[in-house]
Design a protein around this motif. Structure first.
Motif, mmCIF file in Angstrom:
data_model
loop_
_atom_site.group_PDB
_atom_site.id
_atom_site.type_symbol
_atom_site.label_atom_id
_atom_site.label_comp_id
_atom_site.label_asym_id
_atom_site.label_seq_id
_atom_site.Cartn_x
_atom_site.Cartn_y
_atom_site.Cartn_z
ATOM 1 N N ARG A 346 0.854 -1.189 0.000
ATOM 2 C CA ARG A 346 0.000 0.000 0.000
ATOM 3 C C ARG A 346 0.891 1.239 0.000
ATOM 4 N NH1 ARG A 346 -2.241 1.691 5.193
ATOM 5 N NH2 ARG A 346 -3.434 3.609 4.930
ATOM 6 N N LEU A 347 0.534 2.233 -0.764
ATOM 7 C CA LEU A 347 1.318 3.464 -0.855
ATOM 8 C C LEU A 347 0.525 4.635 -0.288
ATOM 9 C CD1 LEU A 347 3.690 5.227 -1.751
ATOM 10 C CD2 LEU A 347 2.683 5.307 -4.047
ATOM 11 N N ILE A 348 1.108 5.273 0.740
ATOM 12 C CA ILE A 348 0.557 6.513 1.289
ATOM 13 C C ILE A 348 1.450 7.653 0.805
ATOM 14 C CG2 ILE A 348 -0.027 7.822 3.367
ATOM 15 C CD1 ILE A 348 -0.243 5.160 4.869
ATOM 16 N N ALA A 349 0.888 8.586 0.062
ATOM 17 C CA ALA A 349 1.652 9.702 -0.494
ATOM 18 C C ALA A 349 1.225 11.013 0.164
ATOM 19 C CB ALA A 349 1.450 9.783 -1.997
ATOM 20 N N VAL A 350 2.203 11.762 0.639
ATOM 21 C CA VAL A 350 1.946 13.065 1.248
ATOM 22 C C VAL A 350 2.708 14.114 0.451
ATOM 23 C CG1 VAL A 350 2.078 14.469 3.335
ATOM 24 C CG2 VAL A 350 1.706 11.989 3.521
ATOM 25 N N ASP A 375 -2.489 4.740 -2.993
ATOM 26 C CA ASP A 375 -3.676 4.155 -2.370
ATOM 27 C C ASP A 375 -4.366 5.165 -1.465
ATOM 28 O OD1 ASP A 375 -3.480 1.182 -3.187
ATOM 29 O OD2 ASP A 375 -1.461 1.683 -2.505
ATOM 30 N N ASP A 376 -3.572 5.941 -0.741
ATOM 31 C CA ASP A 376 -4.084 7.045 0.083
ATOM 32 C C ASP A 376 -3.199 8.253 -0.153
ATOM 33 O OD1 ASP A 376 -6.212 5.748 1.947
ATOM 34 O OD2 ASP A 376 -4.506 4.385 2.047
ATOM 35 N N ALA A 377 -3.807 9.427 -0.240
ATOM 36 C CA ALA A 377 -3.025 10.625 -0.555
ATOM 37 C C ALA A 377 -3.453 11.805 0.299
ATOM 38 C CB ALA A 377 -3.161 10.966 -2.036
ATOM 39 N N VAL A 378 -2.451 12.609 0.663
ATOM 40 C CA VAL A 378 -2.670 13.835 1.424
ATOM 41 C C VAL A 378 -1.984 14.982 0.690
ATOM 42 C CG1 VAL A 378 -2.248 15.060 3.593
ATOM 43 C CG2 VAL A 378 -2.706 12.601 3.626
ATOM 44 N N VAL A 379 -2.666 16.093 0.559
ATOM 45 C CA VAL A 379 -2.036 17.335 0.114
ATOM 46 C C VAL A 379 -1.996 18.275 1.308
ATOM 47 C CG1 VAL A 379 -2.282 19.406 -1.304
ATOM 48 C CG2 VAL A 379 -2.673 17.153 -2.312
ATOM 49 N N PHE A 380 -0.795 18.740 1.637
ATOM 50 C CA PHE A 380 -0.595 19.652 2.768
ATOM 51 C C PHE A 380 -0.086 20.994 2.257
ATOM 52 C CE2 PHE A 380 2.334 21.696 5.721
ATOM 53 C CZ PHE A 380 1.563 21.805 6.863
ATOM 54 N N TYR A 381 -0.595 22.075 2.814
ATOM 55 C CA TYR A 381 -0.015 23.400 2.582
ATOM 56 C C TYR A 381 -0.367 24.274 3.776
ATOM 57 C CZ TYR A 381 -4.758 24.483 0.889
ATOM 58 O OH TYR A 381 -6.119 24.632 0.767
ATOM 59 N N SER A 382 0.543 25.169 4.121
ATOM 60 C CA SER A 382 0.329 25.995 5.309
ATOM 61 C C SER A 382 -0.109 27.405 4.927
ATOM 62 C CB SER A 382 1.608 26.068 6.147
ATOM 63 O OG SER A 382 2.584 26.860 5.507
ATOM 64 N N ARG A 383 -0.896 27.991 5.778
ATOM 65 C CA ARG A 383 -1.302 29.390 5.575
ATOM 66 C C ARG A 383 -0.079 30.297 5.618
ATOM 67 N NH1 ARG A 383 -4.860 26.701 8.764
ATOM 68 N NH2 ARG A 383 -7.036 26.585 8.059
ATOM 69 N N HIS A 384 0.908 29.895 6.429
ATOM 70 C CA HIS A 384 2.140 30.682 6.565
ATOM 71 C C HIS A 384 2.876 30.770 5.224
ATOM 72 C CE1 HIS A 384 5.666 32.422 8.375
ATOM 73 N NE2 HIS A 384 6.429 31.393 8.066
ATOM 74 N N ALA A 385 2.932 29.659 4.488
ATOM 75 C CA ALA A 385 3.607 29.659 3.188
ATOM 76 C C ALA A 385 2.898 30.586 2.208
ATOM 77 C CB ALA A 385 3.662 28.240 2.629
ATOM 78 N N LEU A 421 -1.200 11.076 10.287
ATOM 79 C CA LEU A 421 -0.239 10.022 9.988
ATOM 80 C C LEU A 421 -0.145 9.003 11.120
ATOM 81 C CD1 LEU A 421 2.572 12.157 8.333
ATOM 82 C CD2 LEU A 421 1.290 10.316 7.229
ATOM 83 N N MET A 422 -0.165 9.482 12.362
ATOM 84 C CA MET A 422 -0.017 8.570 13.490
ATOM 85 C C MET A 422 -1.253 7.694 13.696
ATOM 86 S SD MET A 422 3.048 9.049 14.130
ATOM 87 C CE MET A 422 3.071 7.743 15.352
ATOM 88 N N ARG A 423 -2.375 8.068 13.092
ATOM 89 C CA ARG A 423 -3.579 7.229 13.171
ATOM 90 C C ARG A 423 -3.561 6.110 12.136
ATOM 91 N NH1 ARG A 423 -6.296 12.280 13.832
ATOM 92 N NH2 ARG A 423 -6.926 12.269 11.627
ATOM 93 N N GLU A 424 -2.677 6.215 11.142
ATOM 94 C CA GLU A 424 -2.644 5.234 10.068
ATOM 95 C C GLU A 424 -2.025 3.910 10.517
ATOM 96 O OE1 GLU A 424 -3.760 5.562 6.554
ATOM 97 O OE2 GLU A 424 -4.898 6.888 7.871
ATOM 98 N N SER A 425 -2.401 2.851 9.831
ATOM 99 C CA SER A 425 -1.781 1.546 10.047
ATOM 100 C C SER A 425 -0.625 1.394 9.061
ATOM 101 C CB SER A 425 -2.805 0.433 9.814
ATOM 102 O OG SER A 425 -2.166 -0.821 9.781
ATOM 103 N N PHE A 426 0.548 1.076 9.572
ATOM 104 C CA PHE A 426 1.719 0.960 8.704
ATOM 105 C C PHE A 426 2.162 -0.500 8.595
ATOM 106 C CE2 PHE A 426 1.805 5.441 9.868
ATOM 107 C CZ PHE A 426 2.028 6.027 8.641
ATOM 108 N N LYS A 427 1.272 -1.315 8.091
ATOM 109 C CA LYS A 427 1.569 -2.725 7.851
ATOM 110 C C LYS A 427 1.612 -2.954 6.344
ATOM 111 C CE LYS A 427 -0.409 -4.514 12.152
ATOM 112 N NZ LYS A 427 -1.441 -5.408 12.756
#
Length: 452
Positions: A346-350, A375-385, A421-427
């Motif tokens: 499984r691929l988690i992409a951030v 398989d799961d994807a996150v897009v992150f961006y900060s208001r500061h940027a 991320l810490m809620r995800e299962s990394f198996k």
């Protein structure tokens, strides 16, 4: 030679200052602020400015050259004083050329892969015991500096398309005049510098025109835009061209084995984009007299440049990779590489949106489909940027719509990202962290250790 650096604390500028000091030059410099690791590096070499600020008195007639960093503004008092004295003023790449006039110049350009390709060439030449100078935009294992200037007969340079200095707005790679040139591909980015695709293309037309007479252009013939450009441009001058593609290879138990000229070797790196980079590096090495067996031996130990599919942590259940990918083409290539190498995981992409282009609503459509293989994807961006780049707020729904990936998670807060991320299962998982920034200060090394 007496050389003065205006804005000596830059990540590459201070490396050049150290290289020239070690060559025996008298080196001075100024800056209004210098951070680690540049501060410690300069201090160790005895060329850290005694106090921060700009001091026109440092600009004296006896100077042989003044080197101007990108951080310096046009109204810099030291720059103005150098102009009054009619001293030679160089941007970083202009000065690199001055130091390499009598060398065989290898320049690697392109929208993606240039750091890795340059690093591959360097690793092979070092392993083969060849004498060479270099300029590369990342930390490399086995090299204490990212710039080295000696009496070597060859110099290998990463050449990028960003402006050379505050005075010289033309791209850096226009000033290096290669004998051996590489173009890895063309994918429009940097819309704050190159507002249209054709304007961006023009920079590569000019680069090809700057290749020395009788030189060679090694180019990625799988890139249709680049292949068409090369065909158009090389008809205008006497130039040898060599196209390259993905070489023969196979994957055995998660290890890539490449075959060149009937000889095979195992690699630490993987992915089609890295195989393209390797093929370009091989063709350069061959031009410099390195044989196939010698090349494969040098590549066997190459583990990649920093933040280029860099393995941060791993155990039997999870691999965590960090990658510099931020432009759409780079994101697609990196995700495809991990998914192909580990099809059963499984691929988690951030992905962090951090550059001016990526945070711009008008550019977001370029990312359509780029995260689809994950398989799961996150897009992150900060208001500061967004604030730092003076851009308006970027609506979450706009991001979801433009990426077009079902189930895409969009996060704007560092702690929220960490908690997700810490809620995800990394198996049986690969976690891929893609960014040219730092997730608004998130310690990804500590996070990786915690996941493991």
């Amino acid at each position: 030679m007496k050389i003065h650096f205006i804005a000596i604390g830059g990540s590459v500028m201070h490396q050049l200052a150290i290289a020239l000091k070690r060559k025996g030059y008298i080196v001075t410099g100024s800056d209004d602020e210098i951070f680690e690791p540049a501060k410690g590096n300069l201090e160790k070499e005895g060329i850290l400015p005694a106090e921060m600020g700009w001091f026109p008195a440092k600009i004296e007639p006896a100077l042989d050259a003044v080197i101007l960093g990108m951080h310096a503004k046009a109204d810099n008092p030291e720059l103005q004083r150098a102009g009054e004295l009619a001293l030679p003023i160089y941007s970083f790449p202009e000065y690199i050329y001055q130091e390499s006039r009598d060398k065989t110049r290898v320049v690697v350009g392109g929208s993606h892969g240039k750091t890795t390709t340059t690093a591959m060439i360097m690793n092979v030449l070092k392993d083969a015991g060849r004498d060479f100078d270099y300029l590369v935009g990342a930390r490399l294992e086995g090299f204490s500096q990212s710039v080295n200037i000696t009496q070597a007969p060859v110099i290998v340079c990463e050449g990028d398309e960003y402006p050379a200095s505050t005075l010289e707005k033309r791209p850096k790679f226009h000033f290096l005049f290669p004998h051996i040139a590489v173009l890895t591909g063309i994918a429009w980015d940097h819309i704050n510098v190159f507002p249209t695709f054709d304007n961006y293309l023009e920079q590569f037309r000019i680069f090809i025109d700057k290749i020395e007479p009788g030189g060679v252009l090694i180019y990625n013939e799988t890139d249709e835009v680049l292949a068409r450009l090369v065909k158009e441009q090389t008809g205008k001058k006497a130039l040898r061209t060599i196209g390259y593609g993905v070489p023969e290879h196979r994957i055995e138990n998660g290890i890539t084995v490449v075959t060149l000229e009937g000889q095979s070797g195992s690699l630490k790196v993987f992915g089609e984009h890295n195989l393209l980079n390797l093929h370009a590096a091989y063709l350069v090495a061959r031009e410099l007299g390195v044989g196939t067996a010698e090349f494969l031996k040098g590549m066997a130990s190459f583990s990649g440049a920093a933040k280029r599919l860099e393995l941060l942590a791993a155990n039997d259940s999870v691999n965590i990779y960090r990658d510099f990918a931020h432009a759409p083409s780079k994101v697609k290539a990196t995700i495809r590489a991990v998914k192909t190498q580990f099809p059963g995981r499984r691929l988690i992409a951030v992905l962090e949106l951090h550059t001016y282009s990526s945070l711009n609503e008008q550019f977001l459509s370029e990312y359509k489909g780029s995260l689809d293989p994950a398989d799961d994807a996150v897009v992150f961006y900060s208001r500061h940027a967004l604030e730092l780049k003076r851009l308006p707020p970027l609506p979450v729904e706009k991001v979801r719509a433009e990426f077009g990936k079902p189930g895409l998670v969009v996060i704007q807060d560092r702690e929220e990202l960490r908690a997700w991320l810490m809620r995800e299962s990394f198996k049986n998982v690969n976690l891929l962290l893609m960014s040219s920034g730092n997730y608004d200060g998130l310690d990804v090394t500590a996070l990786s250790a915690e996941v493991i």
